[in-house]
Design a protein around this motif. Structure first.
Motif, PDB file in Angstrom:
ATOM      1  N   UNK A 359      48.595  40.634  91.489  1.00 29.16           N
ATOM      2  CA  UNK A 359      49.118  41.884  92.049  1.00 29.16           C
ATOM      3  C   UNK A 359      50.319  41.651  92.952  1.00 29.16           C
ATOM      4  N   UNK A 360      50.904  40.484  92.857  1.00 30.27           N
ATOM      5  CA  UNK A 360      52.034  40.135  93.706  1.00 30.27           C
ATOM      6  C   UNK A 360      53.058  39.370  92.859  1.00 30.27           C
ATOM      7  N   UNK A 361      54.298  39.198  93.347  1.00 32.05           N
ATOM      8  CA  UNK A 361      55.248  38.359  92.622  1.00 32.05           C
ATOM      9  C   UNK A 361      54.636  36.993  92.371  1.00 32.05           C
ATOM     10  N   UNK A 362      54.677  36.540  91.120  1.00 32.05           N
ATOM     11  CA  UNK A 362      54.001  35.292  90.772  1.00 32.05           C
ATOM     12  C   UNK A 362      54.782  34.549  89.704  1.00 32.05           C
ATOM     13  N   UNK A 363      54.833  33.237  89.863  1.00 32.28           N
ATOM     14  CA  UNK A 363      55.535  32.390  88.904  1.00 32.28           C
ATOM     15  C   UNK A 363      54.765  31.091  88.705  1.00 32.28           C
ATOM     16  N   UNK A 364      55.104  30.406  87.629  1.00 32.14           N
ATOM     17  CA  UNK A 364      54.542  29.086  87.334  1.00 32.14           C
ATOM     18  C   UNK A 364      55.701  28.107  87.203  1.00 32.14           C
ATOM     19  N   UNK A 365      55.663  27.044  87.983  1.00 31.74           N
ATOM     20  CA  UNK A 365      56.737  26.047  87.974  1.00 31.74           C
ATOM     21  C   UNK A 365      56.277  24.778  87.260  1.00 31.74           C
ATOM     22  N   UNK A 366      57.053  24.343  86.286  1.00 31.84           N
ATOM     23  CA  UNK A 366      56.823  23.061  85.603  1.00 31.84           C
ATOM     24  C   UNK A 366      57.851  22.081  86.164  1.00 31.84           C
TER      25      UNK A 366
END
Length: 409
Positions: A359-366
């Motif tokens: 429910x919030x800004x979310x990202x996945x970093x590789x």
């Protein structure tokens, strides 16, 4: 009153201690004599009580045979009756074997003991006896159904060794937090863990160990230099299902969610870094990567689930994209200046289960390739990890500053 279901409380402030027999092993306890409901019974069974102590808090997990309504309440200390502060959770439509037994003694500085009893014919009550009054929150997880009670002592309460903490003082005119009011809390998710090692690089380095080290260092830096609260989805080598990680971020009411991973490829020469936000894609490389990262999910995501998630994320999509670009740019710039030759694989979109429902800004970093001989070796070095953490910190800070400007326009 805390809790998610409205029900008249018929109990007094003191609970008749109908305590069930339990066995106690490090980290968890199992109610004895508890069996599954007889066929046709509509009562759930409290199967198990797990306990852990993440830094600065205590976590009690109640596992049941099926979902039940519940209600929680905080009871203040009663010196006259020599009763400590208590938190209780009533499980409605549940049962527990009522053999005589003993409390679960913990004594870690936060929680003194946990007691479970059959309060009425169809209500199980679980009581947490505290060493000091604190705040708590309760949230549910599925498959299997679990209630998680997280407890944090208030300022001045005992630390994990039981030593009384001094009240923190703030100079007049100086804010205790340097972070913006809107950016109060960040949840960092070190990928994989426990039975799921993630990618394995040259020399046997495991993704789960590298990202946990990065997350702990980044959390410390964010707390110290940005003044925000930071919660990790795991503090040690524990397996946590992907769906639970997002549930933790939502329960924490976080303002940002960052899932940390390192990349892998059958091509040992593959290198660089990329950052993802949640969205559908027809890019084959992104689909393969998502399939690898999603492998430990308990379930597939249906079209309906993705649509619902997309509705939740639609209002946050622009912020997620902005966060992804700030992180990607900061890591490429910072690491390129220090080590040179950084390959910028860009900001991309993919359907990562761990981001679904956030429910919030979310990202996945590789962050780089553990399967690349050079990058994989570097990722195990503390100095290189510190450089990556500094770069990630700069990306979050730039995102915060740019968002603050936008909010003030």
């Amino acid at each position: 009153m805390d809790g998610f279901f409205i029900r008249k409380i018929v109990s007094s402030l003191w609970i008749i201690p109908l305590v069930v027999a339990v066995s106690f092993a490090p980290g968890w306890c199992q109610p004895q004599g508890v069996s599954e409901p007889a066929q046709g019974s509509d009562l759930a069974v409290l199967r198990r009580i797990d306990y852990s102590s993440p830094a600065g808090s205590a976590k009690i997990v109640l596992e049941l045979s099926k979902e039940v309504p519940y209600e929680t309440r905080l009871l203040k200390e009663d010196p006259g009756k020599k009763l400590p502060p208590r938190i209780y959770v009533d499980l409605f439509g549940a049962r527990l074997h009522t053999d005589a037994g003993r409390p679960i003694f913990i004594q870690d500085g936060w929680v003194r003991q946990v007691r479970a009893g059959q309060f009425s014919q169809d209500v199980v009550r679980v009581v947490l006896d505290m060493n000091a009054q604190g705040s708590h929150k309760v949230y549910a997880l599925q498959e299997p159904f679990r209630l998680v009670v997280e407890v944090q002592a208030l300022t001045g309460g005992p630390d994990r060794t039981g030593v009384q903490r001094k009240e923190e003082r703030v100079s007049p005119g100086r804010s205790k937090k340097s972070g913006s009011e809107w950016l109060r809390k960040i949840v960092l998710d070190p990928g994989h863990g426990g039975k799921d090692p993630g990618a394995i690089g040259a020399g046997g380095a495991m993704e789960k160990d590298v990202v946990l080290a990065l997350a702990k260092k980044l959390a410390q830096k964010l707390k110290k230099e940005m003044g925000v609260e930071v919660t990790l989805t795991r503090q040690d080598d524990t397996f946590i299902p992907l769906e639970d990680r997002t549930a933790i971020a939502n329960a924490e009411n976080a303002d940002l969610f960052l899932s940390l991973h390192v990349n892998a490829s059958p091509n040992p020469k593959a290198r660089g870094l990329e950052t993802y936000y949640l969205d559908n894609t027809d890019d084959e490389a992104a689909i393969r990567l998502a399939a690898r990262e999603n492998a430990t999910s308990r379930r597939d995501i249906s079209d309906l689930q993705f649509i619902l998630s997309d509705l939740i994320q639609s209002s946050k999509l622009e912020d997620s994209v902005s966060l992804a670009h700030h992180l990607q740019g900061a890591v490429v710039s910072h690491m390129g200046q220090r080590y040179g030759g950084v390959v910028d694989l860009g900001v991309k979109k993919a359907l990562f289960y761990v981001l679904v429902g956030a429910r919030m800004p979310s990202v996945l970093a590789e962050v780089f390739f553990i399967t690349n001989k050079v990058e994989g070796r570097n990722l195990t070095k503390p100095a290189y990890q510190n450089a990556v953490v500094n770069a990630l910190y700069q990306g979050i800070k730039k995102y915060r500053d740019s968002a603050l400007v936008a909010k003030n326009l």
